[in-house]
Design a protein around this motif. Structure first.
Motif, PDB file in Angstrom:
ATOM      1  N   ILE A 487     126.282  17.458 -11.301  1.00  0.00           N
ATOM      2  CA  ILE A 487     126.388  18.192 -12.562  1.00  0.00           C
ATOM      3  C   ILE A 487     127.727  18.908 -12.681  1.00  0.00           C
ATOM      4  O   ILE A 487     128.343  18.915 -13.756  1.00  0.00           O
ATOM      5  N   ALA A 488     128.219  19.503 -11.600  1.00  0.00           N
ATOM      6  CA  ALA A 488     129.486  20.242 -11.677  1.00  0.00           C
ATOM      7  C   ALA A 488     130.651  19.330 -12.079  1.00  0.00           C
ATOM      8  O   ALA A 488     131.402  19.654 -13.005  1.00  0.00           O
ATOM      9  N   PRO A 489     130.848  18.174 -11.445  1.00  0.00           N
ATOM     10  CA  PRO A 489     131.929  17.283 -11.883  1.00  0.00           C
ATOM     11  C   PRO A 489     131.713  16.752 -13.304  1.00  0.00           C
ATOM     12  O   PRO A 489     132.675  16.626 -14.072  1.00  0.00           O
ATOM     13  N   LEU A 490     130.455  16.460 -13.657  1.00  0.00           N
ATOM     14  CA  LEU A 490     130.175  15.980 -15.010  1.00  0.00           C
ATOM     15  C   LEU A 490     130.503  17.043 -16.034  1.00  0.00           C
ATOM     16  O   LEU A 490     131.087  16.745 -17.089  1.00  0.00           O
ATOM     17  N   ALA A 491     130.155  18.299 -15.744  1.00  0.00           N
ATOM     18  CA  ALA A 491     130.445  19.386 -16.685  1.00  0.00           C
ATOM     19  C   ALA A 491     131.937  19.532 -16.902  1.00  0.00           C
ATOM     20  O   ALA A 491     132.392  19.775 -18.041  1.00  0.00           O
ATOM     21  N   LYS A 492     132.738  19.400 -15.848  1.00  0.00           N
ATOM     22  CA  LYS A 492     134.197  19.489 -16.000  1.00  0.00           C
ATOM     23  C   LYS A 492     134.725  18.362 -16.885  1.00  0.00           C
ATOM     24  O   LYS A 492     135.531  18.585 -17.783  1.00  0.00           O
ATOM     25  N   ALA A 493     134.272  17.150 -16.620  1.00  0.00           N
ATOM     26  CA  ALA A 493     134.731  16.011 -17.410  1.00  0.00           C
ATOM     27  C   ALA A 493     134.298  16.139 -18.862  1.00  0.00           C
ATOM     28  O   ALA A 493     135.069  15.847 -19.785  1.00  0.00           O
ATOM     29  N   PHE A 494     133.067  16.596 -19.071  1.00  0.00           N
ATOM     30  CA  PHE A 494     132.561  16.754 -20.431  1.00  0.00           C
ATOM     31  C   PHE A 494     133.353  17.824 -21.177  1.00  0.00           C
ATOM     32  O   PHE A 494     133.664  17.665 -22.367  1.00  0.00           O
ATOM     33  N   GLY A 495     133.712  18.894 -20.502  1.00  0.00           N
ATOM     34  CA  GLY A 495     134.555  19.916 -21.125  1.00  0.00           C
ATOM     35  C   GLY A 495     135.908  19.349 -21.518  1.00  0.00           C
ATOM     36  O   GLY A 495     136.441  19.678 -22.597  1.00  0.00           O
ATOM     37  N   ARG A 496     136.477  18.517 -20.674  1.00  0.00           N
ATOM     38  CA  ARG A 496     137.751  17.870 -21.001  1.00  0.00           C
ATOM     39  C   ARG A 496     137.608  16.965 -22.218  1.00  0.00           C
ATOM     40  O   ARG A 496     138.490  16.930 -23.090  1.00  0.00           O
ATOM     41  N   LEU A 497     136.494  16.234 -22.291  1.00  0.00           N
ATOM     42  CA  LEU A 497     136.266  15.369 -23.448  1.00  0.00           C
ATOM     43  C   LEU A 497     136.136  16.188 -24.724  1.00  0.00           C
ATOM     44  O   LEU A 497     136.672  15.800 -25.776  1.00  0.00           O
ATOM     45  N   GLN A 498     135.449  17.315 -24.659  1.00  0.00           N
ATOM     46  CA  GLN A 498     135.315  18.168 -25.835  1.00  0.00           C
ATOM     47  C   GLN A 498     136.678  18.687 -26.285  1.00  0.00           C
ATOM     48  O   GLN A 498     136.997  18.702 -27.484  1.00  0.00           O
ATOM     49  N   THR A 499     137.492  19.133 -25.317  1.00  0.00           N
ATOM     50  CA  THR A 499     138.837  19.621 -25.652  1.00  0.00           C
ATOM     51  C   THR A 499     139.679  18.513 -26.268  1.00  0.00           C
ATOM     52  O   THR A 499     140.354  18.711 -27.279  1.00  0.00           O
ATOM     53  N   ALA A 500     139.644  17.349 -25.661  1.00  0.00           N
ATOM     54  CA  ALA A 500     140.432  16.223 -26.171  1.00  0.00           C
ATOM     55  C   ALA A 500     139.971  15.815 -27.565  1.00  0.00           C
ATOM     56  O   ALA A 500     140.798  15.489 -28.428  1.00  0.00           O
ATOM     57  N   GLU A 514     149.810  10.729 -34.013  1.00  0.00           N
ATOM     58  CA  GLU A 514     149.298  11.508 -32.885  1.00  0.00           C
ATOM     59  C   GLU A 514     147.958  10.954 -32.412  1.00  0.00           C
ATOM     60  O   GLU A 514     147.710  10.842 -31.210  1.00  0.00           O
ATOM     61  N   ALA A 515     147.093  10.623 -33.350  1.00  0.00           N
ATOM     62  CA  ALA A 515     145.811  10.033 -32.975  1.00  0.00           C
ATOM     63  C   ALA A 515     146.030   8.673 -32.316  1.00  0.00           C
ATOM     64  O   ALA A 515     145.386   8.337 -31.316  1.00  0.00           O
ATOM     65  N   GLY A 516     146.943   7.877 -32.878  1.00  0.00           N
ATOM     66  CA  GLY A 516     147.233   6.574 -32.300  1.00  0.00           C
ATOM     67  C   GLY A 516     147.804   6.682 -30.906  1.00  0.00           C
ATOM     68  O   GLY A 516     147.486   5.867 -30.026  1.00  0.00           O
ATOM     69  N   ALA A 517     148.630   7.667 -30.669  1.00  0.00           N
ATOM     70  CA  ALA A 517     149.239   7.845 -29.347  1.00  0.00           C
ATOM     71  C   ALA A 517     148.211   8.239 -28.296  1.00  0.00           C
ATOM     72  O   ALA A 517     148.340   7.888 -27.121  1.00  0.00           O
ATOM     73  N   ALA A 518     147.193   8.966 -28.733  1.00  0.00           N
ATOM     74  CA  ALA A 518     146.171   9.436 -27.793  1.00  0.00           C
ATOM     75  C   ALA A 518     145.026   8.453 -27.614  1.00  0.00           C
ATOM     76  O   ALA A 518     144.212   8.616 -26.703  1.00  0.00           O
ATOM     77  N   ALA A 519     144.943   7.443 -28.467  1.00  0.00           N
ATOM     78  CA  ALA A 519     143.724   6.646 -28.587  1.00  0.00           C
ATOM     79  C   ALA A 519     143.276   6.001 -27.278  1.00  0.00           C
ATOM     80  O   ALA A 519     142.109   6.108 -26.890  1.00  0.00           O
ATOM     81  N   THR A 520     144.160   5.299 -26.589  1.00  0.00           N
ATOM     82  CA  THR A 520     143.758   4.582 -25.381  1.00  0.00           C
ATOM     83  C   THR A 520     143.334   5.550 -24.278  1.00  0.00           C
ATOM     84  O   THR A 520     142.328   5.317 -23.591  1.00  0.00           O
ATOM     85  N   ASP A 521     144.077   6.633 -24.094  1.00  0.00           N
ATOM     86  CA  ASP A 521     143.692   7.627 -23.087  1.00  0.00           C
ATOM     87  C   ASP A 521     142.374   8.298 -23.460  1.00  0.00           C
ATOM     88  O   ASP A 521     141.536   8.565 -22.590  1.00  0.00           O
ATOM     89  N   TYR A 522     142.180   8.560 -24.739  1.00  0.00           N
ATOM     90  CA  TYR A 522     140.929   9.178 -25.183  1.00  0.00           C
ATOM     91  C   TYR A 522     139.754   8.228 -24.947  1.00  0.00           C
ATOM     92  O   TYR A 522     138.681   8.645 -24.502  1.00  0.00           O
ATOM     93  N   MET A 523     139.957   6.957 -25.250  1.00  0.00           N
ATOM     94  CA  MET A 523     138.905   5.965 -25.012  1.00  0.00           C
ATOM     95  C   MET A 523     138.496   5.955 -23.541  1.00  0.00           C
ATOM     96  O   MET A 523     137.306   5.949 -23.203  1.00  0.00           O
ATOM     97  N   LEU A 578     143.314  13.948 -19.758  1.00  0.00           N
ATOM     98  CA  LEU A 578     143.439  15.069 -20.694  1.00  0.00           C
ATOM     99  C   LEU A 578     144.880  15.557 -20.767  1.00  0.00           C
ATOM    100  O   LEU A 578     145.387  15.851 -21.863  1.00  0.00           O
ATOM    101  N   SER A 579     145.557  15.615 -19.634  1.00  0.00           N
ATOM    102  CA  SER A 579     146.965  16.046 -19.638  1.00  0.00           C
ATOM    103  C   SER A 579     147.827  15.107 -20.470  1.00  0.00           C
ATOM    104  O   SER A 579     148.696  15.539 -21.221  1.00  0.00           O
ATOM    105  N   GLN A 580     147.566  13.813 -20.340  1.00  0.00           N
ATOM    106  CA  GLN A 580     148.321  12.832 -21.122  1.00  0.00           C
ATOM    107  C   GLN A 580     148.046  12.996 -22.616  1.00  0.00           C
ATOM    108  O   GLN A 580     148.962  12.900 -23.446  1.00  0.00           O
ATOM    109  N   ILE A 581     146.796  13.223 -22.967  1.00  0.00           N
ATOM    110  CA  ILE A 581     146.441  13.412 -24.375  1.00  0.00           C
ATOM    111  C   ILE A 581     147.100  14.669 -24.925  1.00  0.00           C
ATOM    112  O   ILE A 581     147.662  14.662 -26.034  1.00  0.00           O
ATOM    113  N   MET A 582     147.039  15.745 -24.168  1.00  0.00           N
ATOM    114  CA  MET A 582     147.601  17.014 -24.636  1.00  0.00           C
ATOM    115  C   MET A 582     149.115  16.964 -24.766  1.00  0.00           C
ATOM    116  O   MET A 582     149.718  17.754 -25.500  1.00  0.00           O
ATOM    117  N   ALA A 583     149.768  16.025 -24.055  1.00  0.00           N
ATOM    118  CA  ALA A 583     151.221  15.897 -24.157  1.00  0.00           C
ATOM    119  C   ALA A 583     151.664  15.447 -25.544  1.00  0.00           C
ATOM    120  O   ALA A 583     152.823  15.631 -25.923  1.00  0.00           O
TER     121      ALA A 583
END
Length: 596
Positions: A487-500, A514-523, A578-583
């Protein structure tokens, strides 16, 4: 090439224990599909895949298809295998009983599809395309067209294709030029050239039914002016048998990197007689019935190849002797230890295993929702399932095929030099897997579909179908000590997905690039998080089942170990994503075109 063993134990775990698909028997039309029937179906499918399809996989790749006087000859063994496949009823398993089908739930069919693709992806292309044509006609064809074509497509004596791509246009179908001229008898004369047509011509069936996108004379420009037509190779007679040859011909076949036993054709339509499917200028909507099915099916191809590559890797790693274990000799009676003792080899095997078993769980999860979308008596349940399937379709297509290719490459690395030569078959999996990331919409297109269409659809309603159950699961297990490693690792990943998700949505509104640039990393971030959710559930289920009935064969213990590996060694990749998306997309768009 290593033998193929259908992974029936894990399939039963996912279908019955993890996702509880036995409750599908409560839906109208599925009453007979209890475990007593589902398990034997999977076992019989496994037999034909392992005993009939897999033995001709390598030979089919080496021989390939050949074009002789307009007729494509498939490799030795393929016509006989197809006859056995068809006579066994496998072309009909999910089709409507009204037309001779068996009505199997999609949740079970995805497992059959996986086994076919593991055993022989090239072979699977032929019935796979036919099923897509069946779906388009079943959903959009007139009653007359359904009566004429569906029984033959269902029993496999006729096959089908989808004809979209032209030499000058692929994804951008608004550019297509194939034309359809109306005739006095209500039919149309279709003229144009289509390329990359899988199963466009072959010797497995007595007729081939082409679903063709074309333009009417009064068609609006762009994708709004596309209509769909059914164009048979042979015009059916009044008795329903193949009659006069139609004006459609294969002019050449492609010489490809992989899936060489699947005929990929250039098809010329020269005033071929066809009939309109659905409404004029609404062909793209009708074709997307076929396309969305094919995207899920291509995800199944990636999963099938991932499993085949894993099995080949494990077999080799257990037999290949090289060096000694870093912690001391493990096989003193042998000149060296098997390479499975080495940490880096085990890293690769566990990556393959975690990807394969995670994707299998996701495939059945999505397919079960597809069954509910089509069969559930409550409209609100059907709508919720429809939303979920729409959201997950691009993820299944892209994530599964990316991981399938990665698994095949990992397999090649496990085998070393032996992976690079034909003998062990791993290089064929690499070649076969590569196309899955390209056709039915490249994986970059799938990512754009996710961020461009699905994120903001209906005020974010699609996203809620995934976000809400995952959030509830994390909250409901936050205080369960035995679930903490998951649950702890899943919660971290899920939080990152929400932020992204919030970042991509906000930036994309201001600047679509911007959406196009993030698309593959977001997927990828979304897909890995979804697998993390399923791996947590698999670990929980394995613990409960082990307590309930024991674990004599170690299956449940292995499931928990693999889940821990996924949480500790794969899911942390979401941090980098997430770091790549936020860039942002500035560095992608800043370089002048002339500088490339």
């Amino acid at each position: 090439m290593a033998d193929y063993t259908p992974p029936l134990r894990d399939m039963r775990f996912v279908y019955h224990e993890l996702l509880g698909c036995d409750d599908l028997a409560e839906l109208p039309g599925f009453e007979e599909f209890t475990a007593d029937l589902i398990d034997p179906i999977l076992e019989e499918a496994g037999k034909i895949c392992a005993e009939v399809l897999h033995p001709i996989n390598r030979s089919g790749d080496e021989e390939g298809c050949r074009l002789e006087n307009g007729v494509v000859r498939t490799p030795a063994g393929f016509p006989e295998a197809y006859r056995q496949f068809r006579e066994g009823g496998w072309t009909a398993i999910t089709c409507d009983p009204e037309y001779g089908g068996q009505g199997l739930p999609a949740a079970a069919d995805v497992l059959v599809t996986e086994m076919i693709c593991s055993a022989n992806l090239s072979f699977g292309m032929y019935p796979g395309l036919s099923h897509g044509a069946y779906l388009a006609l079943h959903s959009h064809g007139s009653e007359e067209l359904k009566r004429a074509y569906l029984p033959k497509l269902v029993d496999g004596t006729w096959s089908g294709t989808m004809c979209l791509t032209e030499p000058h246009c692929g994804t951008d179908l608004g550019l297509l030029r194939t034309k359809a001229e109306p005739q006095d008898d209500g039919s149309f004369r279709v003229t144009g050239t289509k390329i990359f047509i899988s199963a466009g011509e072959h010797d497995l069936t007595e007729n081939i039914i082409h679903l063709v996108l074309a333009r009417l004379p009064d068609a609006p420009k762009g994708s709004r002016g596309i209509s769909l037509f059914v164009v048979p190779k042979f015009l059916p007679t009044a008795e329903g048998t193949p009659g006069e040859r139609n004006g459609v011909m294969c002019s050449s076949i492609e010489h490809k990197m992989g899936i060489k036993a699947s005929s990929t054709c250039v098809m010329n339509f020269d005033e071929a007689q066809g009939w309109l499917v659905g409404a004029p200028h609404k062909g793209l909507q009708a074709m997307f019935t076929m396309m969305n099915n094919e995207r899920l099916a291509v995800g199944g191809q990636g999963l099938g190849l991932a499993e085949a590559a894993y099995q080949g890797s494990v077999a080799y790693a257990r037999e290949r002797l090289q060096g000694r274990s870093l912690t001391g000799t493990k096989a003193p009676d042998k000149p060296a230890d098997p390479i499975i003792v080495h940490p880096d080899v085990r890293r690769m095997l566990l990556l393959q295993r975690a990807a394969t078993e995670g994707c299998r769980a996701m495939a059945v999860w999505v397919a079960k929702e597809l069954d509910k979308q089509e069969r559930h008596p409550e409209p609100e349940v059907r709508k919720a399932s429809e939303d979920f399937v729409a959201l997950m379709t691009p993820i299944v297509k892209a994530l599964f095929t990316d991981l399938g290719f990665e698994n095949a490459n990992l397999g090649m690395q496990v085998l070393g030099g032996h992976g690079y030569i034909r003998e062990h078959g791993m290089e064929q999996y690499v070649r076969d897997a590569r196309i899955t990331q390209i056709y039915e919409g490249t994986n970059g297109i799938q990512a754009l579909d996710l961020v461009g269409r699905k994120l903001g659809a209906n005020g974010g309603r699609y996203l809620r179908r995934f976000f809400h159950p995952v959030a509830e699961y994390i909250e409901g297990h936050a205080e369960t000590p035995e679930m903490a490693p998951y649950i702890a690792p899943l919660a971290k990943a899920f939080g990152r997905l929400q932020t992204a998700t919030g970042t991509v949505a906000q930036r994309g509104l201001a600047n679509p690039d911007e959406a196009g640039a993030a698309a593959t990393d977001y997927m990828r971030l979304f897909g890995l998080t979804a697998l993390g959710y399923l791996w947590a559930r698999m670990a929980e289920t394995a613990m409960a089942k082990s307590r309930e009935s024991g674990d004599a064969d170690g299956f449940y213990a292995a499931k928990q170990v693999t889940a821990r590996f996924y949480m500790e060694r794969v899911l942390p990749q979401t941090g980098a994503l997430l770091s790549q998306i936020m860039a942002g997309g500035q560095t992608l768009m800043a370089l002048d075109e002339a500088a490339f």
